[in-house]
Design an enzyme around this catalytic site. Structure first.
Site, short mmCIF file in Angstrom:
data_model
loop_
_atom_site.label_atom_id
_atom_site.label_comp_id
_atom_site.label_asym_id
_atom_site.label_seq_id
_atom_site.Cartn_x
_atom_site.Cartn_y
_atom_site.Cartn_z
N GLU A 79 -10.02 -30.17 58.52
CA GLU A 79 -8.74 -30.54 59.15
C GLU A 79 -8.19 -31.90 58.70
O GLU A 79 -7.84 -32.75 59.51
CB GLU A 79 -8.89 -30.47 60.68
CG GLU A 79 -9.29 -29.07 61.14
CD GLU A 79 -9.59 -28.95 62.63
OE1 GLU A 79 -9.40 -29.92 63.37
OE2 GLU A 79 -10.03 -27.86 63.04
N GLU A 137 -12.76 -18.93 60.83
CA GLU A 137 -12.84 -19.09 62.30
C GLU A 137 -11.91 -18.08 62.97
O GLU A 137 -11.15 -18.42 63.88
CB GLU A 137 -12.46 -20.52 62.70
CG GLU A 137 -13.30 -21.58 62.03
CD GLU A 137 -13.03 -23.00 62.51
OE1 GLU A 137 -12.38 -23.19 63.56
OE2 GLU A 137 -13.49 -23.94 61.84
O1 9MR Z 1 -15.53 -23.70 69.41
C1 9MR Z 1 -15.66 -25.10 69.47
C2 9MR Z 1 -15.62 -25.56 70.92
O2 9MR Z 1 -16.77 -25.08 71.59
C3 9MR Z 1 -15.54 -27.06 70.98
O3 9MR Z 1 -15.37 -27.46 72.33
C4 9MR Z 1 -14.38 -27.54 70.14
C5 9MR Z 1 -14.25 -29.03 70.20
O4 9MR Z 1 -13.55 -29.57 69.16
O5 9MR Z 1 -14.56 -27.12 68.81
C6 9MR Z 1 -14.53 -25.73 68.69
O6 9MR Z 1 -14.60 -25.36 67.33
C7 9MR Z 1 -13.54 -25.83 66.50
C8 9MR Z 1 -14.07 -25.93 65.11
O7 9MR Z 1 -15.21 -26.74 65.08
C9 9MR Z 1 -13.02 -26.47 64.15
N1 9MR Z 1 -11.81 -25.70 64.21
C10 9MR Z 1 -11.26 -25.47 65.54
C11 9MR Z 1 -12.35 -24.87 66.44
C12 9MR Z 1 -11.77 -24.55 67.78
O8 9MR Z 1 -11.42 -25.74 68.43
#
Ligand code: 9MR
Length: 369
Positions: free
Chosen positions: A157, A262
């Site tokens: 990101e 994702e």
């Molecule tokens: O699924 C993840 C969630 O459990 C966390 O709280 C969150 C915090 O940033 O991150 C989520 O995963 C993210 C991923 O690492 C990067 N892309 C976006 C995803 C959804 O937020």
């Protein structure tokens, strides 16, 4: 089972019929000549606290990615103190099942260990100190799993939707150079590991163009980059699938693999079309229309759009090397809490009772050739 109805071939989806479902091919076998099928795995799952999810993953998936346990705030919460326990279990879980294990993620502004870019009084560290910290973090983490992780989301990101660089601590201290540096360090730590760059809303034209230019630049510098990750947190009314497909083609044309990293598709009214964690809003009842189950028309619309999405992936299987869902079943998805906490969403390929959704049953029931 297929029957002819009014001259049209109709696939009957017998969701309640277990014997039929039991005869279906697994997802990983069905797509084995197309791409890997992955799932993001939370620690609770690896800890054996979700046996049903474990069965689904073991049967249907041949790749896993760490949902949270390899992020810097989890794996190096204080400088020099590494917490390996969860990540070790995660990697072993994948190895025990002969899966391609993906590491997520090395350099990311979010879920960043709070000490990482600051000195003891809360000011940004110098460029030299940050480089040193990045090198140490990447060498420790990648080095520990050398030879066991197929590939790493090295930078996550880094670009905004308008194509500009995200103003993160890494960018503010090191400028654009933080990205090539991260790839250099990762390659030093495990020369055989694949290295990826990853972001959400990759269907947006300015973001697409910026990533194509960035990847070309990394390659011109002689750095290793194997894949461009399109997170694909999508919804019923976004993205425009034509734009989405254009991004797959553009990323494929760089010579990198394209990875759907994702995937999940919200069934709820769209409040925001990205995945920027800071963009959440407060709960409002009228934004949570289906707490007790999806109405039939919405369910149909969701499955039909997912058919279209899968058709795009199959069409571009020559450049797509992996399709990873951000989870397995609806009950465990982050989307129940984003961009609004406390909603009931339906974004994943298995429902809250661990049943495979109709689009995938249909896919697996159809004869491939
Ligand atoms: O699924 C993840 C969630 O459990 C966390 O709280 C969150 C915090 O940033 O991150 C989520 O995963 C993210 C991923 O690492 C990067 N892309 C976006 C995803 C959804 O937020």
């Amino acid at each position: 089972m297929r029957i002819k109805l009014g001259g049209t071939l109709v696939t009957l989806l017998l969701m309640s019929c277990n014997s039929e479902k039991d005869q279906l091919m697994s997802m990983k076998d069905y797509f084995k000549n197309d791409f890997l099928i992955g799932a993001a795995i939370p620690v609770s799952h690896v800890d054996g606290l979700d046996r049903n999810a474990d069965s689904i993953v073991t049967l249907h998936f041949n790749s896993i990615v760490a949902e949270n346990c390899m992020k810097s705030e989890s794996i190096q919460p204080e400088e020099g103190r590494f917490e390996w326990n969860d990540a070790d279990k995660f990697v072993k879980y994948g190895e025990d099942r002969n899966m391609s294990v993906i590491g997520h993620t090395l350099i990311w502004h979010s879920q960043l260990a709070p000490w990482f870019p600051y000195d003891s009084v809360g000011n940004y560290v110098s460029a030299e100190v940050l480089k040193d910290r990045m090198r140490t973090h990447i060498h420790e983490v990648v080095g520990r799993y050398k030879g066991r992780i197929k590939g790493w989301d090295v930078v996550n990101e880094a670009i905004e939707d308008d194509g500009s660089y995200r103003v993160s601590p890494f960018y503010e201290i090191l400028g654009e150079e933080f990205i090539p540096l991260a790839f250099e360090y990762a390659h030093e730590a495990d020369p055989d590991a694949e290295l990826y760059i990853n972001d959400f809303s990759m269907f947006k034209p300015a973001k697409r163009d910026a990533y194509v230019a960035l990847v070309k630049d990394l390659k011109e510098r002689g750095l290793r980059i194997d894949g461009i990750g399109m997170q694909s947190h999508i919804g019923l009314d976004y993205p425009d699938l034509g734009e989405y497909e254009k991004s797959i083609e553009a990323f494929g044309s760089t010579g990198c693999d394209v990875m759907i990293t994702e995937l999940d598709m919200s069934a709820l009214p769209t409040l925001y079309d990205g995945a920027n964690i800071g963009s959440g809003t407060e709960f409002r009842e009228n934004c949570n229309p289906y707490p007790d189950g999806l109405p039939e028309d919405v369910c149909k619309a969701w499955n039909s759009r997912m058919d279209s999405v899968m058709a795009i992936y199959k069409k571009h299987a020559d450049v797509i090397s992996r399709v990873t869902w951000w989870g397995t079943y609806d009950g465990m998805s982050w989307r129940n809490d984003f961009p609004m906490a406390g909603r009931t969403d339906y974004p994943l390929p298995f429902d809250r009772n661990y049943n495979m959704k109709p689009f995938m049953v249909k896919e697996l029931s159809e004869n491939k050739n």
